[in-house]
Enzyme design. Structure first.
Site, PDB file in Angstrom:
ATOM      1  N   GLU A  81      50.502  62.592  28.745  1.00 41.37           N
ATOM      2  CA  GLU A  81      50.921  63.859  28.151  1.00 41.37           C
ATOM      3  C   GLU A  81      50.290  65.047  28.876  1.00 41.37           C
ATOM      4  OE1 GLU A  81      50.238  61.156  24.457  1.00 41.37           O
ATOM      5  OE2 GLU A  81      49.673  61.188  26.581  1.00 41.37           O
ATOM      6  N   SER A 101      50.036  22.283  49.251  1.00 42.13           N
ATOM      7  CA  SER A 101      50.836  23.155  48.391  1.00 42.13           C
ATOM      8  C   SER A 101      51.316  24.420  49.094  1.00 42.13           C
ATOM      9  CB  SER A 101      50.021  23.547  47.153  1.00 42.13           C
ATOM     10  OG  SER A 101      48.855  24.254  47.537  1.00 42.13           O
ATOM     11  N   ARG A 142      50.923  40.781  40.524  1.00 48.20           N
ATOM     12  CA  ARG A 142      49.470  40.939  40.478  1.00 48.20           C
ATOM     13  C   ARG A 142      49.091  42.408  40.300  1.00 48.20           C
ATOM     14  NH1 ARG A 142      47.091  37.286  45.532  1.00 48.20           N
ATOM     15  NH2 ARG A 142      47.504  35.201  44.626  1.00 48.20           N
ATOM     16  N   THR A 147      41.700  25.161  41.396  1.00 42.75           N
ATOM     17  CA  THR A 147      42.501  25.947  42.330  1.00 42.75           C
ATOM     18  C   THR A 147      41.613  26.723  43.288  1.00 42.75           C
ATOM     19  OG1 THR A 147      44.316  26.176  40.740  1.00 42.75           O
ATOM     20  CG2 THR A 147      44.206  27.805  42.500  1.00 42.75           C
ATOM     21  N   LEU A 186      43.053  36.086  46.087  1.00 43.20           N
ATOM     22  CA  LEU A 186      43.512  36.634  44.803  1.00 43.20           C
ATOM     23  C   LEU A 186      43.623  38.151  44.820  1.00 43.20           C
ATOM     24  CD1 LEU A 186      41.545  34.383  42.257  1.00 43.20           C
ATOM     25  CD2 LEU A 186      43.818  34.032  43.249  1.00 43.20           C
TER      26      LEU A 186
END
Length: 374
Positions: free
Chosen positions: A54, A170, A186, A198, A206
């Protein structure tokens, strides 16, 4: 509600989303100021949570705000925190009408903002695109109402639901376009989270890359025993990008000291009956640290525990056009389900092709919001 009200509020929701991932623990609020059918100001909550949407919109509108209508995606605040009340800013600018998508459940606001606006003679309309606004503010509402952040679970698997070959390979099941889409996801979350398995297997960074984002989400790893490699990408960048670790209360004090020494933030979490981290306690610890939106990228054990505990608000699944067979690693760990009736169902939001892969989004609809006030 008029078509014009819906159109301007939709625009406020669109620009408010620009703050997602960078304003926690605040909500990502959008505001559009309209006068005589023309937008004279617009704004969204800025990085770090201030100034609010605002205030940004009013500054852009200047004198044109007098007699105008403000469209706000969440009830304007009425208390003094890091910034003065937005309700007072709207009153002081001479706004004639305020259109609010829905009320703020924060006990410091919870109707007081709307009451203050009406007390100043401003016409207030509520409930415009309420359902859309509730989705946009799910993370903030969940933290206020249930002491937990919104959790988005991302899964990427083959056609037969496998995330790695039997040998653990993978990279990469999905294509480059899908991986780029994950970086966008992300970026609109406060934190990216994975399990310890992992972190050990993939040595991930990451971080958000290649989309022009400067502010990085916090990186979170679940590791009951804190047995994570100190010679890893996460460890070597812990003093550059926030690195958080959820670990068991009985973790080795020497490992705790080592991780804290390189800049990581640690959270001791009680174990559940299965001797794993209690998922509810872990997620609540993240809320208490200020997080409103967490993006979980697995692995299978962590994903299963979050689903089983009912902590997943949105599910994003990427399916690649290949099959890996029964000997490959499954997308989810054991959940102990014996009947379909006990499986948690999600509402389908969208499906679309991204490169050579298919993305699906499902959502659990929860009403965390304060009741609209007429």
């Amino acid at each position: 509600m008029s078509d014009a009200d819906k159109r301007f509020m939709a625009h406020a929701l669109t620009i408010g989303a620009r703050g997602l991932g960078s304003v926690w623990p605040n909500p990502a609020v959008g505001c559009v100021i309209e006068k005589d059918g023309r937008i004279v100001g617009r704004g969204w909550t800025q990085a770090g949570g201030a100034p609010h949407g605002e205030v940004v919109a009013l500054a852009q509108a200047g004198a044109a705000a007098r007699g105008a209508t403000a469209y706000v995606t969440l009830e304007p605040c009425s208390h003094t925190g890091r910034t003065p009340p937005c309700a007072d800013a709207l009153i002081g600018a001479g706004i004639a009408r305020v259109v609010v998508a829905l009320g703020d459940p924060n006990p410091q606001v919870d109707g007081a903002g709307i009451k203050r606006l009406r007390g100043a003679g401003i016409t207030v309309t509520t409930g415009v695109l309420e359902a859309e606004a509730r989705v946009a503010h799910t993370g903030f509402f969940a933290r206020i109402s249930e002491n937990r952040p919104m959790v988005t679970l991302k899964l990427a698997a083959s056609l037969d639901g496998r995330i790695a070959t039997a040998t653990g390979e993978s990279k990469w099941i999905t294509g480059p376009q899908a991986r780029r889409a994950v970086h966008v996801l992300r970026a609109c979350h406060d934190a990216v989270m994975v399990g310890g398995g992992t972190a050990r297997a993939d040595d991930p960074a990451l971080t958000v890359r290649d989309i022009g984002v400067a502010r990085q989400p916090a990186r979170i790893v679940w590791s009951r025993s804190l047995d994570l490699p100190l010679q890893s990408v996460l460890a070597s960048t812990a003093d550059e990008v926030p690195m958080w670790i959820l670990h068991g209360e009985g973790a080795d004090p020497h490992l705790i000291s080592a991780w804290q020494g390189i800049g990581a933030r640690l959270f001791a979490v009680p174990l559940g009956a299965d001797r794993q981290l209690n998922p509810v306690a872990a997620i609540q610890a993240l809320a208490e640290a200020g997080l409103t939106r967490v993006f979980c990228e697995g692995g299978g054990e962590l994903a299963a525990s979050l689903l089983d505990a009912g902590l997943v608000d949105e599910l994003v699944a990427f399916t690649a056009g290949l099959a890996l067979g029964a000997e490959a690693q499954p997308m989810l760990g054991p959940m102990g389900l014996k009947t379909l009736g006990n499986a948690r169902r999600f509402e389908l939001v969208e499906t679309r092709a991204i490169g050579g892969d298919l993305m699906g989004r499902w959502r659990t609809v929860r009403d965390f919001s304060a009741k609209n006030r007429s």
